[in-house]
Structure formats: structure tokens, C-alpha cells
Write a protein that holds these residues in place. Structure first.
Motif, PDB file in Angstrom:
ATOM      1  N   ILE A 121      -4.336  72.998  25.039  1.00  0.00           N
ATOM      2  CA  ILE A 121      -2.880  73.011  25.114  1.00  0.00           C
ATOM      3  C   ILE A 121      -2.367  73.841  23.947  1.00  0.00           C
ATOM      4  CG2 ILE A 121      -2.787  70.755  26.255  1.00  0.00           C
ATOM      5  CD1 ILE A 121      -1.947  69.524  23.594  1.00  0.00           C
ATOM      6  N   ARG A 122      -1.045  74.084  23.924  1.00  0.00           N
ATOM      7  CA  ARG A 122      -0.483  74.880  22.835  1.00  0.00           C
ATOM      8  C   ARG A 122       0.713  74.167  22.223  1.00  0.00           C
ATOM      9  NH1 ARG A 122      -2.914  79.625  22.383  1.00  0.00           N
ATOM     10  NH2 ARG A 122      -1.472  80.191  20.715  1.00  0.00           N
ATOM     11  N   LEU A 123       0.737  74.150  20.894  1.00  0.00           N
ATOM     12  CA  LEU A 123       1.880  73.671  20.131  1.00  0.00           C
ATOM     13  C   LEU A 123       2.542  74.904  19.539  1.00  0.00           C
ATOM     14  CD1 LEU A 123       3.418  71.171  18.924  1.00  0.00           C
ATOM     15  CD2 LEU A 123       1.969  71.472  16.907  1.00  0.00           C
ATOM     16  N   GLY A 124       3.558  75.422  20.238  1.00  0.00           N
ATOM     17  CA  GLY A 124       4.112  76.704  19.820  1.00  0.00           C
ATOM     18  C   GLY A 124       3.020  77.759  19.856  1.00  0.00           C
ATOM     19  N   LEU A 148      14.025  68.563  21.372  1.00  0.00           N
ATOM     20  CA  LEU A 148      13.469  69.722  22.071  1.00  0.00           C
ATOM     21  C   LEU A 148      14.516  70.812  22.244  1.00  0.00           C
ATOM     22  CD1 LEU A 148      11.301  67.915  24.773  1.00  0.00           C
ATOM     23  CD2 LEU A 148      10.560  68.887  22.593  1.00  0.00           C
ATOM     24  N   GLU A 149      15.740  70.418  22.514  1.00  0.00           N
ATOM     25  CA  GLU A 149      16.817  71.401  22.649  1.00  0.00           C
ATOM     26  C   GLU A 149      17.114  72.087  21.323  1.00  0.00           C
ATOM     27  OE1 GLU A 149      19.915  69.024  24.310  1.00  0.00           O
ATOM     28  OE2 GLU A 149      19.210  69.283  26.376  1.00  0.00           O
ATOM     29  N   SER A 150      16.726  71.450  20.203  1.00  0.00           N
ATOM     30  CA  SER A 150      16.907  72.043  18.872  1.00  0.00           C
ATOM     31  C   SER A 150      15.775  72.997  18.516  1.00  0.00           C
ATOM     32  CB  SER A 150      17.002  70.937  17.821  1.00  0.00           C
ATOM     33  OG  SER A 150      18.130  70.120  18.046  1.00  0.00           O
ATOM     34  N   GLY A 151      14.780  73.110  19.398  1.00  0.00           N
ATOM     35  CA  GLY A 151      13.716  74.082  19.177  1.00  0.00           C
ATOM     36  C   GLY A 151      12.399  73.525  18.706  1.00  0.00           C
ATOM     37  N   LEU A 152      12.284  72.202  18.538  1.00  0.00           N
ATOM     38  CA  LEU A 152      11.022  71.644  18.078  1.00  0.00           C
ATOM     39  C   LEU A 152       9.963  71.787  19.172  1.00  0.00           C
ATOM     40  CD1 LEU A 152      12.937  70.579  15.884  1.00  0.00           C
ATOM     41  CD2 LEU A 152      11.482  68.563  15.735  1.00  0.00           C
ATOM     42  N   GLU A 153       8.742  72.010  18.737  1.00  0.00           N
ATOM     43  CA  GLU A 153       7.668  72.333  19.675  1.00  0.00           C
ATOM     44  C   GLU A 153       6.937  71.119  20.232  1.00  0.00           C
ATOM     45  OE1 GLU A 153       8.074  75.883  16.901  1.00  0.00           O
ATOM     46  OE2 GLU A 153       8.197  73.708  16.744  1.00  0.00           O
ATOM     47  N   GLY A 154       7.138  69.950  19.620  1.00  0.00           N
ATOM     48  CA  GLY A 154       6.395  68.788  20.075  1.00  0.00           C
ATOM     49  C   GLY A 154       7.132  67.492  19.849  1.00  0.00           C
ATOM     50  N   LEU A 155       6.685  66.469  20.576  1.00  0.00           N
ATOM     51  CA  LEU A 155       7.189  65.109  20.411  1.00  0.00           C
ATOM     52  C   LEU A 155       6.031  64.180  20.124  1.00  0.00           C
ATOM     53  CD1 LEU A 155       9.524  64.732  23.538  1.00  0.00           C
ATOM     54  CD2 LEU A 155      10.261  65.225  21.189  1.00  0.00           C
ATOM     55  N   ARG A 156       6.286  63.181  19.322  1.00  0.00           N
ATOM     56  CA  ARG A 156       5.392  62.028  19.211  1.00  0.00           C
ATOM     57  C   ARG A 156       6.193  60.860  19.761  1.00  0.00           C
ATOM     58  NH1 ARG A 156       4.840  56.566  17.544  1.00  0.00           N
ATOM     59  NH2 ARG A 156       2.803  56.235  16.584  1.00  0.00           N
ATOM     60  N   ILE A 157       5.764  60.349  20.917  1.00  0.00           N
ATOM     61  CA  ILE A 157       6.555  59.346  21.612  1.00  0.00           C
ATOM     62  C   ILE A 157       5.639  58.539  22.520  1.00  0.00           C
ATOM     63  CG2 ILE A 157       7.080  60.823  23.602  1.00  0.00           C
ATOM     64  CD1 ILE A 157       9.970  59.719  23.460  1.00  0.00           C
ATOM     65  N   ASN A 158       5.996  57.311  22.797  1.00  0.00           N
ATOM     66  CA  ASN A 158       5.308  56.508  23.794  1.00  0.00           C
ATOM     67  C   ASN A 158       6.229  56.368  25.000  1.00  0.00           C
ATOM     68  OD1 ASN A 158       3.107  56.210  22.168  1.00  0.00           O
ATOM     69  ND2 ASN A 158       3.638  54.171  21.440  1.00  0.00           N
ATOM     70  N   PRO A 159       5.926  57.036  26.122  1.00  0.00           N
ATOM     71  CA  PRO A 159       6.839  57.027  27.265  1.00  0.00           C
ATOM     72  C   PRO A 159       7.180  55.631  27.775  1.00  0.00           C
ATOM     73  CG  PRO A 159       5.152  58.693  27.548  1.00  0.00           C
ATOM     74  CD  PRO A 159       4.753  57.893  26.348  1.00  0.00           C
ATOM     75  N   GLY A 160       6.264  54.685  27.623  1.00  0.00           N
ATOM     76  CA  GLY A 160       6.532  53.337  28.102  1.00  0.00           C
ATOM     77  C   GLY A 160       7.545  52.576  27.271  1.00  0.00           C
ATOM     78  N   ALA A 214      12.559  67.894  30.003  1.00  0.00           N
ATOM     79  CA  ALA A 214      12.896  68.686  28.808  1.00  0.00           C
ATOM     80  C   ALA A 214      11.651  69.314  28.203  1.00  0.00           C
ATOM     81  CB  ALA A 214      13.607  67.800  27.785  1.00  0.00           C
ATOM     82  N   ALA A 215      10.551  68.552  28.150  1.00  0.00           N
ATOM     83  CA  ALA A 215       9.306  69.094  27.596  1.00  0.00           C
ATOM     84  C   ALA A 215       8.806  70.259  28.432  1.00  0.00           C
ATOM     85  CB  ALA A 215       8.257  67.993  27.523  1.00  0.00           C
ATOM     86  N   LYS A 216       8.878  70.139  29.746  1.00  0.00           N
ATOM     87  CA  LYS A 216       8.471  71.249  30.614  1.00  0.00           C
ATOM     88  C   LYS A 216       9.364  72.462  30.396  1.00  0.00           C
ATOM     89  CE  LYS A 216       6.548  68.542  34.472  1.00  0.00           C
ATOM     90  NZ  LYS A 216       6.741  68.182  35.904  1.00  0.00           N
ATOM     91  N   ALA A 217      10.660  72.240  30.321  1.00  0.00           N
ATOM     92  CA  ALA A 217      11.602  73.344  30.182  1.00  0.00           C
ATOM     93  C   ALA A 217      11.407  74.106  28.878  1.00  0.00           C
ATOM     94  CB  ALA A 217      13.038  72.811  30.271  1.00  0.00           C
ATOM     95  N   HIS A 218      11.006  73.396  27.833  1.00  0.00           N
ATOM     96  CA  HIS A 218      10.884  74.026  26.515  1.00  0.00           C
ATOM     97  C   HIS A 218       9.429  74.319  26.136  1.00  0.00           C
ATOM     98  CE1 HIS A 218      15.144  73.587  25.465  1.00  0.00           C
ATOM     99  NE2 HIS A 218      15.094  72.421  26.083  1.00  0.00           N
ATOM    100  N   GLY A 219       8.491  74.074  27.042  1.00  0.00           N
ATOM    101  CA  GLY A 219       7.084  74.355  26.748  1.00  0.00           C
ATOM    102  C   GLY A 219       6.546  73.526  25.609  1.00  0.00           C
ATOM    103  N   ALA A 220       6.986  72.277  25.520  1.00  0.00           N
ATOM    104  CA  ALA A 220       6.624  71.421  24.390  1.00  0.00           C
ATOM    105  C   ALA A 220       5.420  70.543  24.711  1.00  0.00           C
ATOM    106  CB  ALA A 220       7.807  70.536  23.997  1.00  0.00           C
ATOM    107  N   VAL A 221       4.773  70.104  23.651  1.00  0.00           N
ATOM    108  CA  VAL A 221       3.648  69.172  23.722  1.00  0.00           C
ATOM    109  C   VAL A 221       4.157  67.759  23.458  1.00  0.00           C
ATOM    110  CG1 VAL A 221       1.581  68.435  22.461  1.00  0.00           C
ATOM    111  CG2 VAL A 221       1.875  70.829  23.081  1.00  0.00           C
ATOM    112  N   ILE A 222       3.561  66.778  24.141  1.00  0.00           N
ATOM    113  CA  ILE A 222       3.874  65.379  23.865  1.00  0.00           C
ATOM    114  C   ILE A 222       2.624  64.695  23.332  1.00  0.00           C
ATOM    115  CG2 ILE A 222       4.488  63.142  24.874  1.00  0.00           C
ATOM    116  CD1 ILE A 222       6.235  64.576  26.870  1.00  0.00           C
TER     117      ILE A 222
END
Length: 357
Positions: free
Chosen positions: A9-12, A92-104, A118-126
Motif C-alpha cells: 500500500i502507499r502512504l502518500g 482527510l479533506e485537510s490533506g492528511l495521508e492516513g488515519l488511525r481509527i477503529n471503524p467499529g 473519504a479515504a478512497k477519494a483522497h487515496g488515504a491509508v487507514i
């Protein structure tokens, strides 16, 4: 040493997994709402060799600071989000390349949908981040506590929420303050999936104890080929986390950055303040990227021989010290202060010679 084959995968601009070098991360401990302090700390981390930085994003005020921080950062940034999906989307809308989050943990299905879209739209990693304090109550009841099996099942449950939405740019972390539980959890997870793994021992402690626990836990995992990114978690200046991370990678022969400093442990023959000399040399080279080997030895009898491969070294005695290159003495100096000053002169000459400051 065989590297586990994880998906890429890619982070930026950075590659994670798929055989890419293990990436070094850290996290700021500044108030993210303070743009100046946060960007200054990111700059310090980068000088130490940090390749991606995580930021706490606890509220809307922190989100509002992210665009300016992103604009000033030379490395990819990851937003650490808990519970509020709106913060994740805004980050993500602010330009950050990744999230650390628990979807549940961010509410109903439509909230997860928003984050994934949003992650798909901005090419971000979760990054799915599970630790022993965040395991779901049902799993705790079933397993009797936050054991490795509970950590793994929790992580995979979160991952499935993303997979059902067609999202696979995911990395996973499982962290415990127990070194043995951390190792067992990652070993089980490595067998269960091919996602890139972010490894670390959480709440490891202060500089000394945290370094020991992290070196043991991460060293074992990396030796087993497990780990695509890492963070050393210390109750200390985050810059120290980066230094320790690089030394772990260097010790295993996985990656190297900057000078290698060797020094003897002292003994009854030591007649100088070797601790102070070593500390001064380490401080001088803390942010250097020069690929040199430097030795700080306490005995003029054995020092040059024991550190023969060093590009530059010093060894001290009661009345004088010597400075050597590749085992050959180049200067003899009387007095510890004069020895350190002369050594720093020679060190600067070596760095200049090799094209470094």
C-alpha cells in the motif's frame, strides 16, 4: 531472515509492505491546535529520521489546524481519531495521508461509509489500531481479558468492516504493554492475513525501560520477518523514539541511518570521564546522516585495536588521550577538555571530507 510477504500500500509517496523497507514512525505530543509548536516538533522528528508522523485530532479546533500543519510537513501525516467520524473525514479533506481509527468505534454503518468514501477519494491509508485497552467488551468476556487471541479477533472484525466496503489500503497494529502478548498477537495476525503490520509495544515506559521492552519485542518480530512500519513508544521526547527505532533496525541489519557510535562499557583501567565524552559525541551526531563509524574508548592500550574499523575514534588515559583513524593514531592530546575539543575538530574534518555537516 525471511520477510513476511505483505500486500503493498502507499502512504502518500511512501511504500508500505510488499517488500519495502520497514518505515519509522512517531507521534507528536504537542497540542495539535498549536500549529507552530506542532510543526516545530515534526521538523525535529524528521531530522532524527522519522518518515511519517501521527497527530492527535481530538476536536474541531485541532482539525482546523491540520491544513497549515500539512503544508509545513515534509513527511506524510496520520490523524489519530477516536469515535467521531466527522473528524476523520475533515482530516482527510485537510490533506492528511492516513488515519488511525477503529471503524467499529465510530458509530453506525453510515458513519463508516463516510470515512471509507473519504479515504478512497483522497487515496488515504487507514490503520486499524487495537490495543489491550480498546478490545470490545464481548471479546473480553469471551476470552477472559485482552489476550493475544482477543486482540487479533478485534482487529480482523474491524478490517472486515472495511473489506465489505471494498477498501483494502489498510495496515494493522496490535499493541500491548506485555512484550510476550505483543509478540504472540502479531505472530497470530501475520498468519491470519497479508495486510501490512505496524508494530510496537505500547506504554513501554521511560527511556531506559521502554527501550529495552521495545528492542526485545520489536527485535524478535523483525527477526521473524514481521513488521512493515514501527513506532517505539516511550515516555520521553518523541525524538528519542526515532533514534531508538533506527538503532533497532541497525542492530538487525535491516536499515541504517547516520553514524554508528561504538563505546566501551568502562572498567578499572578507565581513567577519564568516558560517560561525558560519549554523551558529547552522541549529542553532536544526533541529527547527522553521515554513514560513518565513530568510537569512544576508555583505554589507550586496547582502544585503537578494539575499534580498528572506526572511521574516527578517541581513547583516553590519565594524562593524555589519542585520536585515531582506522586504528592509526593521528593525534595525541593532554587533558580531557583538550581531547574532546581536538576530537570534535577531527570529526568536523571527517564530515566535511565526506560531504556532510
Amino acid at each position: 531472515m525471511t520477510q513476511r510477504q505483505s500486500r503493498a500500500i502507499r502512504l502518500g509517496p511512501l511504500a508500505i509492505g510488499g517488500g519495502a523497507p520497514v518505515m519509522v514512525q512517531s507521534m507528536t505530543n504537542t497540542d495539535t491546535r498549536d500549529v507552530e509548536a506542532t510543526t516545530a516538533q515534526i521538523a525535529r522528528l524528521v531530522k532524527r529520521g522519522c518518515e511519517a508522523v501521527r497527530l492527535a485530532v481530538p476536536d474541531e479546533a485541532a482539525v482546523k489546524a491540520l491544513a497549515a500543519i500539512r503544508a509545513a510537513s515534509p513527511v506524510p501525516l496520520i490523524a489519530d481519531i477516536h469515535f467521531d467520524y466527522r473528524l476523520a473525514v475533515a482530516a482527510l479533506e485537510s490533506g492528511l495521508e492516513g488515519l488511525r481509527i477503529n471503524p467499529g468505534n465510530i458509530g453506525p454503518a453510515e458513519h463508516v461509509d463516510r470515512v471509507v468514501d473519504a479515504a478512497k477519494a483522497h487515496g488515504a491509508v487507514i490503520r486499524i489500531g487495537v490495543n489491550s485497552g480498546s478490545v470490545e467488551k464481548e471479546l473480553l468476556r469471551r476470552y477472559g481479558g485482552p489476550c493475544p487471541q482477543a486482540l487479533v479477533e478485534s482487529a480482523l472484525n474491524h478490517v472486515r468492516l472495511l473489506e465489505r466496503r471494498g477498501f483494502y489500503d489498510t495496515k494493522i497494529s496490535l499493541k500491548s504493554s506485555s512484550v510476550t502478548d505483543t509478540i504472540a498477537a502479531y505472530e497470530a495476525l501475520a498468519r491470519a492475513c497479508d495486510y501490512p503490520l505496524h508494530i510496537g509495544v505500547t506504554e513501554a515506559g521511560g527511556l531506559m525501560r521502554g527501550t529495552v521492552k521495545s528492542a526485545v519485542g520489536l527485535g524478535i518480530l523483525l527477526r521473524e520477518g514481521i513488521g512493515d512500519t514501527l513506532r517505539v513508544s516511550l515516555t520521553a521526547d518523541p525524538a528519542e523514539e526515532v533514534t531508538v527505532a533506527w538503532e533497532i533496525l541497525r542492530a538487525l541489519g535491516l536499515r541504517s541511518r547516520g553514524p554508528e557510535i561504538i563505546s566501551c562499557p568502562t572498567c578499572g583501567r578507565t581513567e577519564i570521564d568516558l560517560f561525558a565524552l560519549a554523551a558529547a559525541v552522541e549529542a553532536r551526531l544526533a541529527e547527522s546522516t553521515a554513514p560513518i563509524k565513530v568510537a569512544v574508548m576508555g583505554c589507550v592500550v586496547n582502544g585503537p585495536g578494539e575499534a580498528r574499523e572506526a572511521d574516527l575514534g578517541l581513547a583516553g588515559g590519565r594524562d593524555k588521550g589519542i585520536i585515531f583513524r582506522k586504528g592509526e593514531v593521528i593525534r595525541s592530546v593532554r587533558g580531557q577538555d583538550a581531547l574532546l575539543a581536538a576530537f570534535m575538530e577531527e570529526l568536523q574534518a571527517l564530515l566535511t571530507e565526506k560531504g556532510y555537516n
